[in-house]
Design a protein around this motif. Structure first.
Motif, PDB file in Angstrom:
ATOM      1  N   GLY A   2     -31.192 -20.718  47.784  1.00 53.98           N
ATOM      2  CA  GLY A   2     -31.385 -19.999  46.527  1.00 53.98           C
ATOM      3  C   GLY A   2     -31.734 -18.539  46.616  1.00 53.98           C
ATOM      4  O   GLY A   2     -31.821 -17.855  45.590  1.00 53.98           O
ATOM      5  N   ARG A   3     -31.937 -18.009  47.813  1.00 49.82           N
ATOM      6  CA  ARG A   3     -32.435 -16.630  47.912  1.00 49.82           C
ATOM      7  C   ARG A   3     -31.489 -15.603  47.287  1.00 49.82           C
ATOM      8  O   ARG A   3     -31.932 -14.611  46.721  1.00 49.82           O
ATOM      9  N   THR A   4     -30.172 -15.827  47.394  1.00 48.97           N
ATOM     10  CA  THR A   4     -29.231 -14.848  46.851  1.00 48.97           C
ATOM     11  C   THR A   4     -28.754 -15.216  45.446  1.00 48.97           C
ATOM     12  O   THR A   4     -27.845 -14.591  44.912  1.00 48.97           O
ATOM     13  N   GLY A   5     -29.374 -16.230  44.848  1.00 50.51           N
ATOM     14  CA  GLY A   5     -29.038 -16.613  43.482  1.00 50.51           C
ATOM     15  C   GLY A   5     -28.267 -17.908  43.377  1.00 50.51           C
ATOM     16  O   GLY A   5     -28.211 -18.521  42.311  1.00 50.51           O
ATOM     17  N   THR A   6     -27.627 -18.352  44.466  1.00 48.14           N
ATOM     18  CA  THR A   6     -26.948 -19.645  44.522  1.00 48.14           C
ATOM     19  C   THR A   6     -27.563 -20.444  45.660  1.00 48.14           C
ATOM     20  O   THR A   6     -28.243 -19.881  46.527  1.00 48.14           O
ATOM     21  N   LEU A   7     -27.313 -21.735  45.675  1.00 48.87           N
ATOM     22  CA  LEU A   7     -27.940 -22.586  46.694  1.00 48.87           C
ATOM     23  C   LEU A   7     -27.699 -22.028  48.093  1.00 48.87           C
ATOM     24  O   LEU A   7     -28.631 -21.854  48.882  1.00 48.87           O
ATOM     25  N   ARG A  27     -35.377 -21.474  37.532  1.00 54.36           N
ATOM     26  CA  ARG A  27     -36.486 -20.638  38.000  1.00 54.36           C
ATOM     27  C   ARG A  27     -35.951 -19.419  38.752  1.00 54.36           C
ATOM     28  O   ARG A  27     -36.472 -18.300  38.610  1.00 54.36           O
ATOM     29  N   ILE A  28     -34.924 -19.661  39.557  1.00 51.75           N
ATOM     30  CA  ILE A  28     -34.334 -18.563  40.319  1.00 51.75           C
ATOM     31  C   ILE A  28     -33.718 -17.538  39.381  1.00 51.75           C
ATOM     32  O   ILE A  28     -33.895 -16.320  39.560  1.00 51.75           O
ATOM     33  N   GLN A  29     -33.013 -18.006  38.345  1.00 53.95           N
ATOM     34  CA  GLN A  29     -32.416 -17.087  37.377  1.00 53.95           C
ATOM     35  C   GLN A  29     -33.487 -16.284  36.658  1.00 53.95           C
ATOM     36  O   GLN A  29     -33.341 -15.069  36.446  1.00 53.95           O
ATOM     37  N   SER A  30     -34.559 -16.940  36.285  1.00 54.02           N
ATOM     38  CA  SER A  30     -35.661 -16.231  35.611  1.00 54.02           C
ATOM     39  C   SER A  30     -36.279 -15.186  36.528  1.00 54.02           C
ATOM     40  O   SER A  30     -36.560 -14.055  36.102  1.00 54.02           O
ATOM     41  N   LEU A  31     -36.480 -15.553  37.796  1.00 58.28           N
ATOM     42  CA  LEU A  31     -37.060 -14.616  38.753  1.00 58.28           C
ATOM     43  C   LEU A  31     -36.119 -13.439  38.992  1.00 58.28           C
ATOM     44  O   LEU A  31     -36.562 -12.290  39.107  1.00 58.28           O
ATOM     45  N   GLN A  32     -34.826 -13.722  39.047  1.00 58.93           N
ATOM     46  CA  GLN A  32     -33.839 -12.658  39.179  1.00 58.93           C
ATOM     47  C   GLN A  32     -33.993 -11.648  38.056  1.00 58.93           C
ATOM     48  O   GLN A  32     -33.995 -10.429  38.272  1.00 58.93           O
ATOM     49  N   THR A  33     -34.106 -12.163  36.828  1.00 61.47           N
ATOM     50  CA  THR A  33     -34.237 -11.291  35.653  1.00 61.47           C
ATOM     51  C   THR A  33     -35.523 -10.483  35.709  1.00 61.47           C
ATOM     52  O   THR A  33     -35.538  -9.289  35.389  1.00 61.47           O
ATOM     53  N   GLN A  63     -30.774  -5.329  44.782  1.00 61.65           N
ATOM     54  CA  GLN A  63     -31.203  -6.711  44.544  1.00 61.65           C
ATOM     55  C   GLN A  63     -30.061  -7.656  44.838  1.00 61.65           C
ATOM     56  O   GLN A  63     -28.902  -7.366  44.545  1.00 61.65           O
ATOM     57  N   ALA A  64     -30.382  -8.786  45.456  1.00 64.86           N
ATOM     58  CA  ALA A  64     -29.444  -9.892  45.609  1.00 64.86           C
ATOM     59  C   ALA A  64     -30.202 -11.157  45.255  1.00 64.86           C
ATOM     60  O   ALA A  64     -31.073 -11.602  46.011  1.00 64.86           O
ATOM     61  N   GLY A  65     -29.927 -11.722  44.109  1.00 61.16           N
ATOM     62  CA  GLY A  65     -30.653 -12.908  43.681  1.00 61.16           C
ATOM     63  C   GLY A  65     -32.137 -12.630  43.538  1.00 61.16           C
ATOM     64  O   GLY A  65     -32.550 -11.742  42.791  1.00 61.16           O
TER      65      GLY A  65
END
Length: 425
Positions: free
Chosen positions: A242-247, A326-332, A352-354
């Motif tokens: 999940g670090r870059t926004g996808t699994l 959660r990852i999407q929210s953190l990205q935002t 930024q990446a993810g």
């Protein structure tokens, strides 16, 4: 007498003990926080070297570890198997990029990349058409074992061991507007017919300075590799989970690697475990009644059952909890907070990446050994922030459970540090 007030016999990693203060002793962890013996709460803004994904001591992972301890300790994996390893392997293959069919366990990011390199060379050797060249990207980092040091960037980190390292071919990093140079260089190397594998960190070069490049470049590198029957090894030790926004970072661009390396977030960061996933063709090249074609690699703690149980619990967290939300929210949240530095003359290359955010502090001497690095770390320590800049490169890679207040603490600390150190000599 506390542990920090006496001479310790412990030799810490990446630490110059002649220059560093006594280590704080951590007595408890929880969520995004570390708690030291003095009672201070320290924000873990780098996930304890990128391993903690959901947060420290996630209840389901801790429970799985406790339950596994009632039934298991280490079992020799060359002679037996066990259910945690079998289930975890099936679970990993179910969520990994398509085309991967076998799982080889090891203990760390470095070892799972070593395994991948040996798999690639063994594949060509056993196929009767040996290839010996490995291609990597400049500035890359793949670990601290001899093979992974050979594949990583050369410099002060491995100068003392230069005589042990083997040579690799290096591609120029795909700087914005110069991506074609990278692709052309790879194409030219592949034409020799001697390139066994491209070993690459997908989308983000971590220790090399949080350098980021688009998924389209990764996809084109895979296309070129396929044209020339060269294997693509995706080092997803840092970029996975999940670090870059996808699994996995490879999910962006629909890249299907021949070999995928995973560790760090594999157990949610709770216990050391690594896995190297490979295509059926690579496994089949080692499958023979001829014992000399055996894949000769192991470690004493291969597929530790308790670590595998933690990995299984991590898979359950991904399945049952809204981790990607959660990852999407953190990205935002990162996007919103990075805006304050986008036109700030104290910084450059705000990116930024993810869930990974990075920016370069503008100082006269840049790079990993920039003198500002230790000063920044000391400053962040004084503010109870665990942030370890890569020289003048400041980055955040927090657990996904961090709240807005915690993230604001980190960004405010970066803002304050820039007031003190930007432009200084």
């Amino acid at each position: 007498m506390t542990g920090s007030s006496v001479q310790s016999p412990v030799w810490h990693p990446f630490t110059q003990h002649a220059l560093e203060p006594a280590m704080k002793r951590i007595i408890r962890t929880d969520g995004a926080w570390l708690f030291d013996e003095a009672g201070s709460a320290i924000l873990d803004a780098i996930s304890s070297w990128w391993v903690i994904t959901h947060g420290h001591r996630h209840p389901r992972i801790m429970e799985a570890i406790r339950n596994a301890c009632d039934a298991y300790d280490q079992i020799i994996f060359a002679e037996f198997t066990h259910e945690p390893a079998e289930e975890l392997a099936r679970g990993l293959l179910a969520i990994a990029p398509a085309g991967l069919a076998h799982v080889f366990y090891s203990d760390s990011g470095s070892t799972c990349v070593e395994v991948a390199l040996k798999m690639a060379l063994g594949f060509f050797h056993n196929s009767g058409a040996p290839r010996s060249r490995i291609v990597v990207m400049e500035h890359s980092y793949h670990g601290d074992t001899v093979g992974t040091m050979s594949a990583g960037a050369r410099g002060v980190f491995n100068a003392a061991y230069e005589s042990l390292l083997f040579s690799v071919d290096r591609l120029p990093f795909p700087e914005p507007g110069q991506e074609q140079n990278t692709l052309d260089a790879f194409e030219a190397l592949c034409r020799s017919g001697q390139v066994a594998a491209l070993l690459i960190e997908p989308l983000v070069l971590g220790a090399g300075g949080m350098r980021m490049y688009p998924a389209s470049v990764l996809a084109e590198l895979k296309r070129i590799a396929g044209q020339h029957h060269t294997l693509l090894i995706a080092d997803e030790v840092m970029t996975g989970w999940g670090r870059t926004g996808t699994l996995f970072a490879c999910n962006q661009g629909d890249v299907m690697p021949d070999i995928l390396c995973t560790s760090k977030g594999l157990t949610g960061g709770a216990l050391p475990l690594a896995a190297t996933l490979c295509s059926p063709e690579i496994f089949d090249a080692h499958l023979s009644t001829d014992r000399s074609r055996t894949f000769f690699h192991s470690s004493s703690y291969t597929a530790n059952p308790i670590a595998c149980a933690a990995g299984l619990a991590n898979l359950a967290v991904w399945k049952d909890e809204p981790v990607l939300d959660r990852i999407q929210s953190l990205q935002t949240l990162h996007q919103q907070r990075l805006k304050r530095f986008a036109e700030d003359p104290r910084f450059s290359n705000v990116r930024q990446a993810g869930t990974i955010a990075a920016l370069d502090l503008n100082v006269p001497a840049s790079g990993y050994l920039s003198n500002v690095g230790p000063k920044l770390r000391a400053f962040f320590r004084s503010r109870n922030l665990l942030i370890r800049p890569l020289g003048n490169v400041i980055y955040l890679m927090t657990p996904y459970c961090i709240d807005e207040a915690g993230l604001d603490c980190a960004y405010n600390g970066i803002d304050e540090a820039a007031d003190i150190f930007a432009g200084t000599r």
